[in-house]
Design a protein around this motif. Structure first.
Motif, PDB file in Angstrom:
ATOM      1  N   ALA A  26       0.872  -1.628  -0.652  1.00  0.00           N
ATOM      2  CA  ALA A  26       0.055   0.153  -0.410  1.00  0.00           C
ATOM      3  C   ALA A  26       0.773   1.192  -0.100  1.00  0.00           C
ATOM      4  O   ALA A  26       0.662   2.165  -1.222  1.00  0.00           O
ATOM      5  CB  ALA A  26      -0.515  -0.074   1.380  1.00  0.00           C
ATOM      6  N   GLY A  87      -1.727   6.784  -9.479  1.00  0.00           N
ATOM      7  CA  GLY A  87      -1.615   5.751  -8.255  1.00  0.00           C
ATOM      8  C   GLY A  87      -2.769   4.828  -9.070  1.00  0.00           C
ATOM      9  O   GLY A  87      -2.927   4.753 -10.429  1.00  0.00           O
ATOM     10  N   ALA A  88      -2.916   4.207  -7.935  1.00  0.00           N
ATOM     11  CA  ALA A  88      -3.789   2.593  -8.140  1.00  0.00           C
ATOM     12  C   ALA A  88      -5.100   3.206  -8.952  1.00  0.00           C
ATOM     13  O   ALA A  88      -5.965   2.651  -9.348  1.00  0.00           O
ATOM     14  CB  ALA A  88      -3.778   2.101  -7.027  1.00  0.00           C
ATOM     15  N   THR A  89      -6.117   4.436  -8.398  1.00  0.00           N
ATOM     16  CA  THR A  89      -6.913   4.651  -7.981  1.00  0.00           C
ATOM     17  C   THR A  89      -7.087   4.617  -9.508  1.00  0.00           C
ATOM     18  O   THR A  89      -8.662   4.888  -9.725  1.00  0.00           O
ATOM     19  CB  THR A  89      -7.689   5.204  -7.059  1.00  0.00           C
ATOM     20  OG1 THR A  89      -7.101   5.367  -5.925  1.00  0.00           O
ATOM     21  CG2 THR A  89      -9.416   5.942  -7.134  1.00  0.00           C
ATOM     22  N   ASN A  92      -7.093   1.731 -11.897  1.00  0.00           N
ATOM     23  CA  ASN A  92      -8.138   1.148 -12.258  1.00  0.00           C
ATOM     24  C   ASN A  92      -9.292   1.697 -12.726  1.00  0.00           C
ATOM     25  O   ASN A  92      -9.694   1.183 -13.292  1.00  0.00           O
ATOM     26  CB  ASN A  92      -8.843   0.704 -10.504  1.00  0.00           C
ATOM     27  CG  ASN A  92      -7.845  -0.008  -9.775  1.00  0.00           C
ATOM     28  OD1 ASN A  92      -6.977  -1.090 -10.441  1.00  0.00           O
ATOM     29  ND2 ASN A  92      -7.942  -0.333  -8.687  1.00  0.00           N
ATOM     30  N   HIS A 118     -10.662  -3.640  -3.720  1.00  0.00           N
ATOM     31  CA  HIS A 118     -10.667  -2.450  -2.969  1.00  0.00           C
ATOM     32  C   HIS A 118     -11.518  -1.504  -3.494  1.00  0.00           C
ATOM     33  O   HIS A 118     -12.123  -1.793  -4.353  1.00  0.00           O
ATOM     34  CB  HIS A 118      -9.413  -1.842  -3.626  1.00  0.00           C
ATOM     35  CG  HIS A 118      -8.843  -0.754  -2.817  1.00  0.00           C
ATOM     36  ND1 HIS A 118      -9.127   0.917  -3.022  1.00  0.00           N
ATOM     37  CD2 HIS A 118      -8.089  -0.494  -1.728  1.00  0.00           C
ATOM     38  CE1 HIS A 118      -8.606   1.107  -2.522  1.00  0.00           C
ATOM     39  NE2 HIS A 118      -8.022   0.698  -1.783  1.00  0.00           N
ATOM     40  N   ALA A 120     -11.670   1.895  -4.527  1.00  0.00           N
ATOM     41  CA  ALA A 120     -10.809   1.486  -5.847  1.00  0.00           C
ATOM     42  C   ALA A 120     -11.417   0.985  -7.287  1.00  0.00           C
ATOM     43  O   ALA A 120     -12.118   1.468  -8.304  1.00  0.00           O
ATOM     44  CB  ALA A 120      -9.493   2.220  -6.080  1.00  0.00           C
ATOM     45  N   MET A 165      -7.358  -8.762  -7.930  1.00  0.00           N
ATOM     46  CA  MET A 165      -6.758  -7.784  -7.617  1.00  0.00           C
ATOM     47  C   MET A 165      -5.752  -9.271  -7.093  1.00  0.00           C
ATOM     48  O   MET A 165      -5.634 -10.387  -6.799  1.00  0.00           O
ATOM     49  CB  MET A 165      -6.654  -7.493  -6.545  1.00  0.00           C
ATOM     50  CG  MET A 165      -6.936  -7.693  -4.932  1.00  0.00           C
ATOM     51  SD  MET A 165      -6.855  -7.331  -3.175  1.00  0.00           S
ATOM     52  CE  MET A 165      -7.917  -5.449  -3.948  1.00  0.00           C
TER      53      MET A 165
HETATM   54  C1  LIG Z   1      -6.024  -2.409  -5.369  1.00  0.00           C
HETATM   55  C2  LIG Z   1      -6.003  -1.204  -5.112  1.00  0.00           C
HETATM   56  N1  LIG Z   1      -6.652  -0.276  -5.592  1.00  0.00           N
HETATM   57  C3  LIG Z   1      -5.997   0.864  -5.060  1.00  0.00           C
HETATM   58  C4  LIG Z   1      -5.442   1.724  -4.091  1.00  0.00           C
HETATM   59  C5  LIG Z   1      -5.521   2.893  -3.730  1.00  0.00           C
HETATM   60  O1  LIG Z   1      -4.343   3.905  -4.298  1.00  0.00           O
HETATM   61  P1  LIG Z   1      -3.906   5.240  -4.668  1.00  0.00           P
HETATM   62  O2  LIG Z   1      -4.291   5.812  -3.305  1.00  0.00           O
HETATM   63  O3  LIG Z   1      -2.813   5.191  -4.967  1.00  0.00           O
HETATM   64  O4  LIG Z   1      -5.100   6.021  -5.969  1.00  0.00           O
HETATM   65  C6  LIG Z   1      -5.149   1.265  -2.573  1.00  0.00           C
HETATM   66  C7  LIG Z   1      -4.446   1.142  -1.827  1.00  0.00           C
HETATM   67  O5  LIG Z   1      -3.655   0.809  -1.036  1.00  0.00           O
HETATM   68  C8  LIG Z   1      -4.964  -0.471  -3.216  1.00  0.00           C
HETATM   69  O6  LIG Z   1      -4.918  -1.070  -2.531  1.00  0.00           O
END
Ligand SMILES: Cc1ncc(COP(=O)(O)O)c(C=O)c1O
Length: 184
Positions: A26, A87-89, A92, A118, A120, A165
């Motif tokens: 994370a 970032g991940a959001t 996705n 998640h 997201a 995931m």
């Molecule tokens: C699978 C997954 N998606 C999205 C996120 C959100 O990440 P970010 O803060 O980089 O948008 C996380 C964060 O832990 C995650 O584990």
């Protein structure tokens, strides 16, 4: 000891009174080798890689393209398959909205995902219901593993994409062990 104090190798020192967070997926401290490579771009002259009419922009573009090739090599992809996001959001959102938008034209409107994804992922999928998506949530076992037969049974001609995931940082496991043959 302050959590931000650094030892001579550049890593932040551990404070024994603080709880230990093992969720390095994370967030994690920056590897000193990465810091060293990034510092000239963070503290030197700023260049926008999309403004290549001047030297700073050209240098920034070169650095981004080198990084893209290195990530591609590491992951077995080709450089044009590597997309950097904030970032991940964002990643996705790009993937799920993009795949759904492309597939729904062919009548594929179902997004298959796991109950333990998640937010997201779950929230983008939920939002896409307003655009006609149907969401199939595959449950997991008490150990956080996907029931592969349930997953397989959820995929049919109406499936736009399956999004699960690889590793769940909260449960410390890979929910989709052995999914690969079905996941492509
Ligand atoms: C699978 C997954 N998606 C999205 C996120 C959100 O990440 P970010 O803060 O980089 O948008 C996380 C964060 O832990 C995650 O584990």
């Amino acid at each position: 000891m302050n959590m931000l104090e650094r030892s001579p190798d550049g890593r932040s020192a551990l404070d024994a009174s603080m709880p230990i967070d093992l969720d390095f997926q994370a967030t994690t401290r920056l590897d000193p080798r990465v810091l060293e490579l990034k510092l000239p771009y963070l503290s030197g002259p700023a260049g926008n890689p999309h403004s290549t009419s001047h030297l700073h922009g050209i240098a920034a573009l070169k650095a981004v393209e080198t990084a893209r090739e290195e990530v591609a090599d590491l992951t077995g992809a080709s450089a044009d398959e590597i997309v950097f996001t904030s970032g991940a959001t964002e990643a996705n959102n790009l993937l799920i909205r993009g795949a759904f938008g492309a597939k729904r034209k062919n009548g594929r409107r179902t997004i298959v995902t796991a109950t333990t994804e998640h937010k997201a992922v779950l929230e983008v999928a939920a939002h896409l219901k307003t655009e006609g998506a149907q969401i199939q949530h595959v449950p997991v076992s008490e150990y956080g593993l996907i029931d592969l037969d349930r997953l397989k049974g959820s995929v049919d001609d109406s499936t736009a994409l399956v999004t699960v995931m690889t590793a769940n940082t909260s449960l410390s496991g890979c929910p989709c062990q052995n999914c690969h043959p079905h996941g492509r």
